[in-house]
Motif scaffolding. Sequence first.
Motif, mmCIF file in Angstrom:
data_model
loop_
_atom_site.group_PDB
_atom_site.id
_atom_site.type_symbol
_atom_site.label_atom_id
_atom_site.label_comp_id
_atom_site.label_asym_id
_atom_site.label_seq_id
_atom_site.Cartn_x
_atom_site.Cartn_y
_atom_site.Cartn_z
ATOM 1 N N ILE A 79 0.847 -1.192 0.000
ATOM 2 C CA ILE A 79 0.000 0.000 0.000
ATOM 3 C C ILE A 79 0.884 1.244 0.000
ATOM 4 O O ILE A 79 1.744 1.404 0.864
ATOM 5 C CB ILE A 79 -0.937 0.012 1.218
ATOM 6 C CG1 ILE A 79 -1.903 -1.175 1.137
ATOM 7 C CG2 ILE A 79 -1.724 1.330 1.279
ATOM 8 C CD1 ILE A 79 -2.801 -1.307 2.345
ATOM 9 N N VAL A 80 0.673 2.109 -0.966
ATOM 10 C CA VAL A 80 1.432 3.356 -1.085
ATOM 11 C C VAL A 80 0.437 4.506 -1.159
ATOM 12 O O VAL A 80 -0.550 4.441 -1.903
ATOM 13 C CB VAL A 80 2.326 3.349 -2.336
ATOM 14 C CG1 VAL A 80 3.044 4.690 -2.481
ATOM 15 C CG2 VAL A 80 3.322 2.203 -2.266
ATOM 16 N N ILE A 81 0.687 5.547 -0.378
ATOM 17 C CA ILE A 81 -0.159 6.739 -0.397
ATOM 18 C C ILE A 81 0.666 7.902 -0.919
ATOM 19 O O ILE A 81 1.652 8.296 -0.298
ATOM 20 C CB ILE A 81 -0.712 7.059 0.997
ATOM 21 C CG1 ILE A 81 -1.567 5.891 1.502
ATOM 22 C CG2 ILE A 81 -1.524 8.352 0.981
ATOM 23 C CD1 ILE A 81 -2.074 6.073 2.917
ATOM 24 N N SER A 82 0.276 8.438 -2.055
ATOM 25 C CA SER A 82 1.009 9.553 -2.642
ATOM 26 C C SER A 82 0.486 10.875 -2.091
ATOM 27 O O SER A 82 -0.655 10.953 -1.628
ATOM 28 C CB SER A 82 0.854 9.537 -4.163
ATOM 29 O OG SER A 82 -0.486 9.816 -4.520
ATOM 30 N N PRO A 83 1.300 11.929 -2.128
ATOM 31 C CA PRO A 83 0.827 13.247 -1.673
ATOM 32 C C PRO A 83 -0.409 13.727 -2.424
ATOM 33 O O PRO A 83 -1.294 14.340 -1.831
ATOM 34 C CB PRO A 83 2.035 14.152 -1.947
ATOM 35 C CG PRO A 83 3.218 13.242 -1.904
ATOM 36 C CD PRO A 83 2.727 11.940 -2.474
ATOM 37 N N SER A 84 -0.485 13.419 -3.734
ATOM 38 C CA SER A 84 -1.647 13.869 -4.501
ATOM 39 C C SER A 84 -2.916 13.138 -4.065
ATOM 40 O O SER A 84 -3.999 13.725 -4.023
ATOM 41 C CB SER A 84 -1.413 13.648 -5.999
ATOM 42 O OG SER A 84 -1.205 12.276 -6.280
ATOM 43 N N GLU A 85 -2.789 11.858 -3.722
ATOM 44 C CA GLU A 85 -3.951 11.114 -3.219
ATOM 45 C C GLU A 85 -4.433 11.690 -1.900
ATOM 46 O O GLU A 85 -5.634 11.826 -1.659
ATOM 47 C CB GLU A 85 -3.601 9.639 -3.032
ATOM 48 C CG GLU A 85 -3.480 8.838 -4.301
ATOM 49 C CD GLU A 85 -3.112 7.407 -4.024
ATOM 50 O OE1 GLU A 85 -3.803 6.506 -4.531
ATOM 51 O OE2 GLU A 85 -2.128 7.170 -3.292
ATOM 52 N N LEU A 86 -3.496 12.019 -1.036
ATOM 53 C CA LEU A 86 -3.848 12.583 0.262
ATOM 54 C C LEU A 86 -4.521 13.933 0.093
ATOM 55 O O LEU A 86 -5.524 14.230 0.759
ATOM 56 C CB LEU A 86 -2.588 12.726 1.120
ATOM 57 C CG LEU A 86 -2.779 13.093 2.584
ATOM 58 C CD1 LEU A 86 -3.622 12.052 3.303
ATOM 59 C CD2 LEU A 86 -1.428 13.246 3.270
ATOM 60 N N ALA A 87 -4.009 14.739 -0.827
ATOM 61 C CA ALA A 87 -4.576 16.069 -1.035
ATOM 62 C C ALA A 87 -5.980 16.007 -1.625
ATOM 63 O O ALA A 87 -6.821 16.864 -1.355
ATOM 64 C CB ALA A 87 -3.668 16.892 -1.944
ATOM 65 N N SER A 88 -6.240 14.972 -2.431
ATOM 66 C CA SER A 88 -7.532 14.881 -3.104
ATOM 67 C C SER A 88 -8.534 14.008 -2.362
ATOM 68 O O SER A 88 -9.574 13.662 -2.908
ATOM 69 C CB SER A 88 -7.337 14.328 -4.522
ATOM 70 O OG SER A 88 -6.808 13.016 -4.471
ATOM 71 N N LEU A 89 -8.233 13.656 -1.107
ATOM 72 C CA LEU A 89 -9.106 12.768 -0.342
ATOM 73 C C LEU A 89 -10.522 13.315 -0.261
ATOM 74 O O LEU A 89 -11.496 12.578 -0.328
ATOM 75 C CB LEU A 89 -8.543 12.568 1.074
ATOM 76 C CG LEU A 89 -9.349 11.657 1.996
ATOM 77 C CD1 LEU A 89 -9.489 10.260 1.403
ATOM 78 C CD2 LEU A 89 -8.708 11.583 3.377
ATOM 79 N N ASN A 90 -10.630 14.631 -0.150
ATOM 80 C CA ASN A 90 -11.947 15.247 -0.073
ATOM 81 C C ASN A 90 -12.347 15.932 -1.373
ATOM 82 O O ASN A 90 -13.148 16.850 -1.386
ATOM 83 C CB ASN A 90 -11.984 16.269 1.069
ATOM 84 C CG ASN A 90 -11.974 15.592 2.412
ATOM 85 O OD1 ASN A 90 -12.972 15.020 2.840
ATOM 86 N ND2 ASN A 90 -10.836 15.629 3.078
ATOM 87 N N GLY A 91 -11.732 15.495 -2.474
ATOM 88 C CA GLY A 91 -12.121 16.016 -3.775
ATOM 89 C C GLY A 91 -11.590 17.397 -4.052
ATOM 90 O O GLY A 91 -12.156 18.133 -4.850
#
Length: 333
Positions: A166-178
């Motif tokens: 499992i890898v969490i990228s900064p962009s995924e974290l930033a877009s968690l709430n759309g």
Amino acid sequence: MLTFRKQKAEGRRQGPFYLAPCLLLTAYCLLPTGYHAWAEVTNRIVAIVNDEVITEGDVASHMVALLRQHDLPDPTAEEAGQMRRAVLVRLIEERLIVQEAKRLGLAVAAEEVAERLRAIRQQVGTPEQYQQMLRETQLTEEQLKNKLRDQLLAQNAIDRQVRSRIVISPSELASLNGSQPSASSDPGEEIRADHLLVRVTEQRSPDAARAVINQLHDRLQKGEAFEALAREYSEGPDTQDGGLMGWVHPGELLPELDAVLFQLQPGELSAPIQSRLGFHLVKIVERRSRSADEAADSREQLERQLYQQKFNKALETWLADLKAKAYLQLIDE
């Protein structure tokens, strides 16, 4: 006989009896007194998992453990049926995970098992209570150690085959709430704001929605209460609260709102803001700065949330693959 695929829908992770994989083995070791008349142990085979079997006694014992673990009253006949199906699916998944761990050549050190056994002893209570627990579960200490070893093996397999990938990228974290954080906003700052939304729908064109939001903006500028207008006209999630949102920080809202909100001062009303949902008005109620620790905690919370979402999905996919490759059979009653 019934194939596992015909029964799979009965074991979905829903309802009050969901148990995550690997938890049942620990719960098995904590059976209470008083339930054994209900959970009569039987050797009748209820499932075949590759070259292993699951008996009715395995299922009944784990059901008893589940009642103890969650301090639940004796179930009704319908609830017991739901529990049985959920527990059986979990047991099948555990057997598959342990079998996969052995296939991968994973091992568990004796000291790891001994440490887990010490924790069980401490949780149960006195040495006398521990011996009573062994008698009630009809386990020898060696059998208990084997069950704990299987639990640790399963955990190791999940760590290797699921968690490690499992890898969490900064962009995924930033877009968690759309949304994406506003580059010009202070990441350590939070705001509370009043929010009013007029949606664009099949029945309301963008021009019509724009006309409504412009009228509401004019009324607010003339001094009408935001709360009253939001309760009457807003189609957002905060309507029942008069449009008042909770504390938010950069990156939590739609990008169009995010770009405007953190540029306003308390008491300041925005111009109409267009987004993919429709048209918005926001008015800042309060701003506050968070400490570095608070900002870090918020980010860590979002990261944990995203990690759990990805873990659950990856675990489901992995288990589905194990089931597809296995010989699985449920024995009809």
